[in-house]
Design an enzyme around this catalytic site. Sequence first.
Site, short mmCIF file in Angstrom:
data_model
loop_
_atom_site.label_atom_id
_atom_site.label_comp_id
_atom_site.label_asym_id
_atom_site.label_seq_id
_atom_site.Cartn_x
_atom_site.Cartn_y
_atom_site.Cartn_z
N LYS A 22 37.06 26.97 29.15
CA LYS A 22 38.62 26.92 29.78
C LYS A 22 38.69 26.20 31.07
O LYS A 22 39.55 25.29 31.30
CB LYS A 22 39.14 28.41 29.68
CG LYS A 22 40.67 28.40 30.23
CD LYS A 22 41.21 29.83 30.50
CE LYS A 22 40.74 30.52 31.76
NZ LYS A 22 41.61 30.24 32.86
N ASN A 23 37.97 26.61 31.85
CA ASN A 23 38.09 26.19 33.25
C ASN A 23 37.82 24.73 33.50
O ASN A 23 38.05 23.93 34.24
CB ASN A 23 37.33 26.90 34.22
CG ASN A 23 38.21 28.09 34.52
OD1 ASN A 23 39.13 28.48 33.80
ND2 ASN A 23 37.61 29.16 35.41
N CYS A 126 47.29 34.68 37.41
CA CYS A 126 46.75 35.95 37.53
C CYS A 126 47.11 36.61 38.73
O CYS A 126 47.44 35.83 39.48
CB CYS A 126 45.35 35.94 37.49
SG CYS A 126 44.77 35.98 35.61
N ARG A 131 47.59 33.33 46.01
CA ARG A 131 46.93 32.34 45.74
C ARG A 131 47.42 30.97 46.18
O ARG A 131 48.20 30.24 45.56
CB ARG A 131 46.36 32.23 44.52
CG ARG A 131 45.33 33.28 43.96
CD ARG A 131 45.11 33.31 42.46
NE ARG A 131 44.14 32.27 41.89
CZ ARG A 131 43.82 32.21 40.82
NH1 ARG A 131 44.47 32.91 39.90
NH2 ARG A 131 42.78 31.34 40.46
N PRO A 132 47.50 30.62 47.49
CA PRO A 132 48.37 29.56 48.09
C PRO A 132 47.80 28.00 47.58
O PRO A 132 46.60 28.15 46.84
CB PRO A 132 48.20 29.54 49.54
CG PRO A 132 46.82 30.19 49.73
CD PRO A 132 46.55 31.15 48.34
N VAL A 133 48.69 26.96 47.52
CA VAL A 133 48.16 25.80 47.32
C VAL A 133 48.23 24.90 48.53
O VAL A 133 48.31 23.56 48.40
CB VAL A 133 49.11 25.20 46.28
CG1 VAL A 133 49.07 25.84 44.71
CG2 VAL A 133 50.64 25.19 46.87
N ASP A 316 34.54 35.26 38.91
CA ASP A 316 35.23 35.27 37.52
C ASP A 316 33.90 36.40 36.47
O ASP A 316 34.73 36.69 35.54
CB ASP A 316 35.17 34.18 36.74
CG ASP A 316 36.34 33.10 37.39
OD1 ASP A 316 37.17 33.67 37.96
OD2 ASP A 316 36.75 32.18 36.93
N ARG A 408 44.34 34.62 26.81
CA ARG A 408 44.39 33.54 27.66
C ARG A 408 42.90 32.72 27.93
O ARG A 408 42.91 31.58 28.05
CB ARG A 408 44.89 33.86 29.11
CG ARG A 408 46.37 34.23 29.13
CD ARG A 408 46.99 34.52 30.54
NE ARG A 408 46.06 33.32 31.35
CZ ARG A 408 46.04 33.30 32.57
NH1 ARG A 408 46.28 34.21 33.33
NH2 ARG A 408 45.86 32.16 33.32
C1 UD1 Z 1 39.41 28.33 39.81
C2 UD1 Z 1 39.23 29.06 38.60
C3 UD1 Z 1 39.11 30.63 38.78
C4 UD1 Z 1 38.22 30.91 39.69
C5 UD1 Z 1 38.25 30.35 41.01
C6 UD1 Z 1 37.18 30.56 41.86
C7 UD1 Z 1 40.23 27.58 36.81
C8 UD1 Z 1 41.39 27.13 36.01
N1 UD1 Z 1 40.32 28.52 37.78
O1 UD1 Z 1 40.73 28.77 40.32
O2 UD1 Z 1 39.00 31.17 37.33
O3 UD1 Z 1 38.18 32.38 39.94
O4 UD1 Z 1 38.44 28.86 40.68
O5 UD1 Z 1 36.03 30.18 41.31
O6 UD1 Z 1 39.31 26.81 36.85
N2 UD1 Z 1 42.79 28.70 48.40
C9 UD1 Z 1 43.74 28.35 49.52
N3 UD1 Z 1 44.57 27.25 49.59
C10 UD1 Z 1 44.59 26.48 48.26
C11 UD1 Z 1 43.78 26.85 47.36
C12 UD1 Z 1 42.83 27.85 47.25
O7 UD1 Z 1 43.59 29.18 50.46
O8 UD1 Z 1 45.36 25.68 48.35
C13 UD1 Z 1 41.86 29.84 48.33
C14 UD1 Z 1 42.30 30.92 47.20
O9 UD1 Z 1 43.25 31.72 47.48
C15 UD1 Z 1 40.88 31.39 46.93
C16 UD1 Z 1 40.05 30.41 47.43
O10 UD1 Z 1 40.62 29.33 48.06
O11 UD1 Z 1 40.69 32.58 47.86
C17 UD1 Z 1 39.31 29.55 45.91
O12 UD1 Z 1 40.31 29.47 45.19
P1 UD1 Z 1 40.30 28.19 44.24
O13 UD1 Z 1 38.79 27.65 44.12
O14 UD1 Z 1 41.23 27.04 44.62
O15 UD1 Z 1 40.53 28.95 42.82
P2 UD1 Z 1 41.47 28.06 41.54
O16 UD1 Z 1 41.24 26.72 41.56
O17 UD1 Z 1 42.70 28.63 41.74
#
Ligand code: UD1
Length: 431
Positions: A22-23, A126, A131-133, A316, A408
Amino acid sequence: MDRIRIVGGKPLQGVLPIGGAKNAALPLMIASLLTRETVTLHNVPRLSDVRQLMRILGNHGADAAISGKRMGQAEDAGDTITLSARDIVDTTAPYELVSRMRASFWVIAPLLARTGEARVSLPGGCAIGTRPVDLLLMALENLGASIEIEAGYVVAKAPKGLKGGRIDFPKVTVGGTHTALMAATLADGTTVIENAAQEPEVADLAACLIKMGARISGAGTSRIVVDGVPRLDGAHHAVLPDRIETGTYAMAVAMTGGDILLQGARTDLLQSAFDVLSAVGAEVTQTEEGVRVRRDGRGIRPVDVTTEPFPGFPTDLQAQFMALMTKADGVSRIRETIFENRFMHVQELARLGARIRLDGDTAIVEGMPTLKGAPVMATDLRASVSLVIGGLAAEGETMVHRVYHLDRGFEALEKKLLRCGAEIERISGER
Ligand code: UD1
């Protein structure tokens, strides 16, 4: 809402096919927005997240079909998806579509790279902590985009196109790396991504982008270099096997005992978790057909685990491993370092009789000889499957509610487990 009923205590035996990841499928589908040509993806898992993303891509103008059939005609047919985004007709990704799945936010990168603008709702997904961007937006800014937040939407603009730049992530982020990679492929000049996520799904996205004509080196390592190109072509690509699905069923057989072949799985995608499973007492072997996991009647040894970015133990699989440790012969410590608040499964596992105490980012699990079936509630994707694993090993009946979380991310879960000897059924509709 569907429920899943399990009567536990049966060892798992037989062959269990592992689907596409999926990922990996989600970012690969999103990457199709980078080109006017057709991207054909094989081995795509049949999941509600995939169908939701097809709707989102359709809204931007992509013509999406599963094994030749359009959405609504035969949604579950086949595992090949074709995506053709000849023209981007809308650069807005609305709240109603994006709020259900966090990964859909990543459309911001191809929309911006291809059209010079994107308006994307801040994400949902989830409920596992904030989970910031911010890091995704930092990456786009470093490639020359201007970013503003307006009424819950991120508005990104680069009217003269993106420019190659340096992106040094202060924290490893999978989504940030996907976003940076996609945006950089069409930027003018060279982009260097430092502290990039090394997850196999990033390497899979890069492999497909390279087939589309992108110039990328270093994907799968912590330093990725992208030389931008003016346009990308179509491509055919097979999605890599799902290492989280693999690890989940491996944990299940380690807990129930038995012997299963995870068909199509690869140990190299999940070495850290397989090392842990060996330490627990399971036997893991790579065969030509997949990964064979066995555990005989001997006890489950307690093992401490800390979640880390790849190649470390994946977050995960944290919930699933915790389920396994609830039956270990002793105490184990499970530390979650990637997401805050990713322990919602703890109180549900406790309903099965598990003894788990939380201390900050660490769960201390005191293994018990037996768990007892109970009604439990799924809270997020990976947490819900840990309850299924717990139910498979518990005495008596476990009823897992809110299984839409499972749909999902786990294709045909109950059918796959049923074929391996589990007593499991889906009960449709409201109770
Ligand atoms: C992806 C995976 C998810 C997995 C995660 C970590 C997909 C669709 N999802 O999620 O299943 O659990 O990787 O392996 O592939 N963070 C920030 N700022 C940002 C982005 C992230 O602080 O702008 C933080 C997050 O809150 C978290 C960490 O970075 O603490 C890792 O997150 P990230 O690797 O970005 O997770 P996803 O890509 O959302």
